[in-house]
Design a protein around this motif. Structure first.
Motif, PDB file in Angstrom:
ATOM      1  N   VAL A 136       0.829  -1.203   0.000  1.00  0.00           N
ATOM      2  CA  VAL A 136       0.000   0.000   0.000  1.00  0.00           C
ATOM      3  C   VAL A 136       0.862   1.250   0.000  1.00  0.00           C
ATOM      4  O   VAL A 136       1.856   1.333   0.737  1.00  0.00           O
ATOM      5  N   ASN A 137       0.463   2.239  -0.829  1.00  0.00           N
ATOM      6  CA  ASN A 137       1.060   3.577  -0.743  1.00  0.00           C
ATOM      7  C   ASN A 137      -0.067   4.597  -0.659  1.00  0.00           C
ATOM      8  O   ASN A 137      -0.983   4.583  -1.478  1.00  0.00           O
ATOM      9  N   PRO A 138      -0.014   5.531   0.330  1.00  0.00           N
ATOM     10  CA  PRO A 138      -1.119   6.466   0.553  1.00  0.00           C
ATOM     11  C   PRO A 138      -1.053   7.749  -0.249  1.00  0.00           C
ATOM     12  O   PRO A 138      -1.988   8.547  -0.195  1.00  0.00           O
ATOM     13  N   GLY A 139       0.053   8.001  -0.977  1.00  0.00           N
ATOM     14  CA  GLY A 139       0.117   9.203  -1.793  1.00  0.00           C
ATOM     15  C   GLY A 139       1.150  10.202  -1.342  1.00  0.00           C
ATOM     16  O   GLY A 139       2.134   9.882  -0.697  1.00  0.00           O
ATOM     17  N   GLY A 140       0.921  11.435  -1.664  1.00  0.00           N
ATOM     18  CA  GLY A 140       1.861  12.513  -1.377  1.00  0.00           C
ATOM     19  C   GLY A 140       2.152  13.325  -2.634  1.00  0.00           C
ATOM     20  O   GLY A 140       1.276  14.054  -3.095  1.00  0.00           O
ATOM     21  N   PRO A 141       3.364  13.188  -3.241  1.00  0.00           N
ATOM     22  CA  PRO A 141       4.450  12.334  -2.778  1.00  0.00           C
ATOM     23  C   PRO A 141       5.004  12.783  -1.429  1.00  0.00           C
ATOM     24  O   PRO A 141       5.014  13.968  -1.128  1.00  0.00           O
ATOM     25  N   GLY A 142       5.422  11.801  -0.658  1.00  0.00           N
ATOM     26  CA  GLY A 142       5.977  12.055   0.652  1.00  0.00           C
ATOM     27  C   GLY A 142       5.183  11.455   1.783  1.00  0.00           C
ATOM     28  O   GLY A 142       5.575  11.562   2.949  1.00  0.00           O
ATOM     29  N   GLY A 143       4.048  10.806   1.469  1.00  0.00           N
ATOM     30  CA  GLY A 143       3.240  10.197   2.513  1.00  0.00           C
ATOM     31  C   GLY A 143       3.859   8.911   3.039  1.00  0.00           C
ATOM     32  O   GLY A 143       4.521   8.178   2.310  1.00  0.00           O
ATOM     33  N   SER A 144       3.619   8.625   4.310  1.00  0.00           N
ATOM     34  CA  SER A 144       4.159   7.433   4.957  1.00  0.00           C
ATOM     35  C   SER A 144       3.198   6.260   4.821  1.00  0.00           C
ATOM     36  O   SER A 144       2.105   6.271   5.382  1.00  0.00           O
ATOM     37  N   GLY A 145       3.622   5.230   4.091  1.00  0.00           N
ATOM     38  CA  GLY A 145       2.821   4.020   3.996  1.00  0.00           C
ATOM     39  C   GLY A 145       2.797   3.259   5.300  1.00  0.00           C
ATOM     40  O   GLY A 145       1.807   2.578   5.614  1.00  0.00           O
TER      41      GLY A 145
ATOM     42  N   LEU B  51       2.920  -8.957  -7.845  1.00  0.00           N
ATOM     43  CA  LEU B  51       2.578  -7.889  -6.920  1.00  0.00           C
ATOM     44  C   LEU B  51       1.068  -7.662  -6.856  1.00  0.00           C
ATOM     45  O   LEU B  51       0.393  -7.562  -7.880  1.00  0.00           O
ATOM     46  N   THR B  52       0.559  -7.545  -5.628  1.00  0.00           N
ATOM     47  CA  THR B  52      -0.790  -7.045  -5.383  1.00  0.00           C
ATOM     48  C   THR B  52      -0.635  -5.693  -4.710  1.00  0.00           C
ATOM     49  O   THR B  52       0.004  -5.588  -3.662  1.00  0.00           O
ATOM     50  N   TYR B  53      -1.235  -4.643  -5.304  1.00  0.00           N
ATOM     51  CA  TYR B  53      -0.893  -3.275  -4.921  1.00  0.00           C
ATOM     52  C   TYR B  53      -2.131  -2.412  -4.800  1.00  0.00           C
ATOM     53  O   TYR B  53      -3.078  -2.533  -5.584  1.00  0.00           O
ATOM     54  N   LEU B  54      -2.106  -1.529  -3.797  1.00  0.00           N
ATOM     55  CA  LEU B  54      -3.148  -0.521  -3.598  1.00  0.00           C
ATOM     56  C   LEU B  54      -2.474   0.831  -3.501  1.00  0.00           C
ATOM     57  O   LEU B  54      -1.667   1.067  -2.595  1.00  0.00           O
ATOM     58  N   GLY B  55      -2.796   1.730  -4.433  1.00  0.00           N
ATOM     59  CA  GLY B  55      -2.194   3.055  -4.431  1.00  0.00           C
ATOM     60  C   GLY B  55      -3.246   4.138  -4.447  1.00  0.00           C
ATOM     61  O   GLY B  55      -4.185   4.091  -5.244  1.00  0.00           O
ATOM     62  N   TYR B  56      -3.091   5.098  -3.544  1.00  0.00           N
ATOM     63  CA  TYR B  56      -3.976   6.252  -3.490  1.00  0.00           C
ATOM     64  C   TYR B  56      -3.261   7.484  -4.024  1.00  0.00           C
ATOM     65  O   TYR B  56      -2.069   7.688  -3.751  1.00  0.00           O
ATOM     66  N   SER B  57      -3.966   8.337  -4.765  1.00  0.00           N
ATOM     67  CA  SER B  57      -3.447   9.638  -5.181  1.00  0.00           C
ATOM     68  C   SER B  57      -2.100   9.482  -5.890  1.00  0.00           C
ATOM     69  O   SER B  57      -2.018   8.783  -6.898  1.00  0.00           O
TER      70      SER B  57
ATOM     71  N   ASP C 197      -6.618   4.375  -6.819  1.00  0.00           N
ATOM     72  CA  ASP C 197      -7.740   5.188  -6.336  1.00  0.00           C
ATOM     73  C   ASP C 197      -7.319   6.653  -6.243  1.00  0.00           C
ATOM     74  O   ASP C 197      -6.411   7.000  -5.491  1.00  0.00           O
ATOM     75  N   GLY C 198      -7.981   7.518  -7.009  1.00  0.00           N
ATOM     76  CA  GLY C 198      -7.645   8.939  -6.978  1.00  0.00           C
ATOM     77  C   GLY C 198      -6.485   9.241  -7.908  1.00  0.00           C
ATOM     78  O   GLY C 198      -5.430   9.703  -7.471  1.00  0.00           O
TER      79      GLY C 198
ATOM     80  N   HIS D  68     -11.550  12.951  -1.227  1.00  0.00           N
ATOM     81  CA  HIS D  68     -10.361  12.537  -1.956  1.00  0.00           C
ATOM     82  C   HIS D  68     -10.098  11.067  -1.675  1.00  0.00           C
ATOM     83  O   HIS D  68      -9.714  10.704  -0.576  1.00  0.00           O
ATOM     84  N   THR D  69     -10.353  10.201  -2.663  1.00  0.00           N
ATOM     85  CA  THR D  69     -10.233   8.747  -2.628  1.00  0.00           C
ATOM     86  C   THR D  69     -11.374   8.137  -1.804  1.00  0.00           C
ATOM     87  O   THR D  69     -11.971   8.806  -0.953  1.00  0.00           O
ATOM     88  N   ALA D  70     -11.647   6.842  -2.059  1.00  0.00           N
ATOM     89  CA  ALA D  70     -12.844   6.240  -1.466  1.00  0.00           C
ATOM     90  C   ALA D  70     -12.658   4.828  -0.930  1.00  0.00           C
ATOM     91  O   ALA D  70     -13.402   4.398  -0.043  1.00  0.00           O
ATOM     92  N   PHE D  71     -11.685   4.070  -1.440  1.00  0.00           N
ATOM     93  CA  PHE D  71     -11.569   2.661  -1.061  1.00  0.00           C
ATOM     94  C   PHE D  71     -11.132   2.519   0.391  1.00  0.00           C
ATOM     95  O   PHE D  71     -10.203   3.188   0.852  1.00  0.00           O
TER      96      PHE D  71
END
Length: 507
Positions: free
Chosen positions: A110-119, A220-226, A249-250, A477-480
């Motif tokens: 999982v990555n939550p976005g940013g760039p610079g966000g902490s997964g 790889l199974t991956y979930l990426g926001y923003s 997502d987003g 901003h994003t929904a999943f």
């Protein structure tokens, strides 16, 4: 396109323009042979999972990493993939093992976005009983240069960041450029050139493939926001045959036109503010009962803060902070009540709630420490794409923006070079719309009222990837995994069992 534009978005919009970067993807050599050359020791490394407390870097992460049911580890990757025998980077990892081990599918990165966000922080903060957590070990990572990963990008100190928020914005191009150059010089001094050369998304995608292997996953199974959708898309271009499933997502803009991307995002925040103003008009709203006049009322309320920031305890609320607070509240209608409270307080010459919202956006904790997300944001964007160093090009971009957004677009008639024009490292990518071959069908989620990553960007990304599109009708901003049942069901069924809707759908 509408000609109206809200001053509410000016701070965010100016940042995008000053950076001189777009949100397109990057063309690189992604062949498996090139990626594997000289990298066996990284791909074959064993991860050692243990307590997460040693990974905490501030008060917020310290609290998060004390939670039960999580484990942390460090992943070694090359500083420079062209010189794999040189220096290394340590990527911080956090996982929450599958709640139902007997039904476990594998690892979900999982990555939550940013760039610079902490997964890492994102996964630690997820509800333990979330739908995907039953079937997957959910793994968050702090991308190179970010959070618990070492070395990390560091530009401004905490006191410098506080002082920056209180300074009036540059009244001339030369003053703004001096401030931008000072920022870049501090980045180079405190982060090191090796990191600044290799902190881009190109290398984050390579790190993700090393992580995939270290987790023991064939695919790889991956979930990426923003911004995480950018990482996912770049990975899909580089390693399409290594993808099992992706939820993006987003989506960030994919057309490669920096002016169009900036305008689309500015319009997204403007529309979100208009929806907020309509909601606010039905309540005790300090910006009035007429949503069409709300923008003007808001500007009037915060105008005195330009000359005299409002005292809030030992701190002060600046004009920039007030703008930033409202931008933060536009990310979700769940924050509208907080924004209303902040505006009601401001009418009474109080600013604590707006200051808290601004702190949330800028990554400032209660103890005064910053998460460095703003530093990493600039560093990653500057190395991802070619900088704009030609003032004639900047002026041309500005004129195009004026045509799209109206005459109230930038805070000065002059055009200043952004931080990326002074960046001491070359860019590592070239903008282009994403192109993939051999990628299994993935899922793109896009929200109609998303201000930061407007809905059309998701439509465009789904088309570019040949993906299935899920539309969510909402204001956020994003929904999943945000408590929207129909979105969560579609995403979870796909990730766990590779079952996608037969056609694009909406909920």
């Amino acid at each position: 396109m509408t000609k109206r534009r809200s001053r509410v978005t000016a701070a965010l919009f100016a940042l995008i323009v000053l950076l001189g970067t777009s949100t397109s993807y990057a063309r690189i050599d992604g062949s498996p042979v090139a990626a594997r050359k000289g990298l066996a020791r990284f791909y074959e490394q064993a991860l050692s999972w243990g307590a997460c407390q040693p990974f905490a870097i501030d008060a917020k992460s310290k609290s998060l990493y004390e939670r039960e049911g999580i484990q942390c580890a460090r992943l070694q990757v090359p500083m420079d993939y062209e010189r794999p025998d040189g220096g290394t980077i340590t990527v911080g990892l956090l996982r929450r093992p599958a709640a139902e081990p007997g039904r476990r599918v594998g690892s979900l990165v999982v990555n939550p976005g940013g760039p610079g966000g902490s997964g890492m922080a994102h996964v630690a903060n997820m509800q333990p009983n979330n739908p995907v957590g039953k079937r997957f070990d959910v793994v968050g990572f702090d991308p190179r240069g970010v959070g618990a990963s070492l070395p990390r990008v560091q530009c401004l100190t905490d006191p410098e960041r506080d002082a920056q928020r209180l300074r009036p914005k540059g009244e001339s191009a030369s003053q703004t450029e001096q401030e931008n150059k000072y920022f870049v010089d501090r980045c180079a001094e405190r982060s090191g050139l090796d990191l600044l050369k290799n902190v881009g998304t190109r290398d984050v995608a390579r790190d993700v493939d090393v992580l995939r292997a270290a987790l023991g996953e064939k695919k790889l199974t991956y979930l990426g926001y923003s911004y995480g959708t950018r990482i996912g898309t770049m990975y899909a271009e580089m390693y399409p045959k290594n993808v099992r499933a992706m939820v993006l997502d987003g989506a960030v803009d994919v057309d490669g036109d920096k002016v169009d991307a900036a305008a689309r995002q500015a319009q997204g925040f403007d529309q979100a503010f208009q929806r907020f103003a309509g909601w606010c008009a039905q309540r005790d709203c300090p910006i009035g009962k007429d949503s069409n006049a709300a923008e003007s009322k808001f500007r009037q309320m915060i105008e005195p803060l330009k000359k005299t920031p409002l005292q809030v305890g030992e701190r002060k609320l600046s004009h920039s902070d007030a703008n930033t607070a409202i931008i933060q509240a536009m990310y979700s209608d769940r924050l509208w009540e907080t924004a209303l409270k902040g505006l009601q307080e401001l009418k009474q010459n109080k600013g604590s709630t707006l200051l808290q919202l601004a702190d949330q956006y800028l990554g400032r904790a209660q103890d005064g420490s910053y998460s460095r997300i703003q530093d990493a944001f600039v560093a990653i964007r500057c190395v991802d794409e070619p900088p704009v160093k030609d003032r004639a090009e900047l002026e041309s971009n500005r004129r195009r923006l004026l045509e799209i957004l109206g005459n109230d677009t930038v805070p000065t008639d002059e055009t200043a070079l952004g931080p990326c024009a002074f960046w001491p490292a070359p860019h590592t990518s070239e903008p282009h719309p994403p192109k993939v071959q051999g990628l299994p069908q993935v899922l793109v989620i896009s929200t109609t009222g998303d201000p930061a990553t407007p809905y059309q960007s998701g439509v465009d990304l789904a088309q570019a990837l040949g993906a299935r599109l899920l539309t969510f009708n909402g204001n956020q901003h994003t929904a999943f995994l945000a408590g929207v049942g129909c979105v969560d069901n579609v995403g979870t069924n796909y990730l766990a069992d590779l079952r996608l809707p037969e056609t694009d759908s909406a909920c």
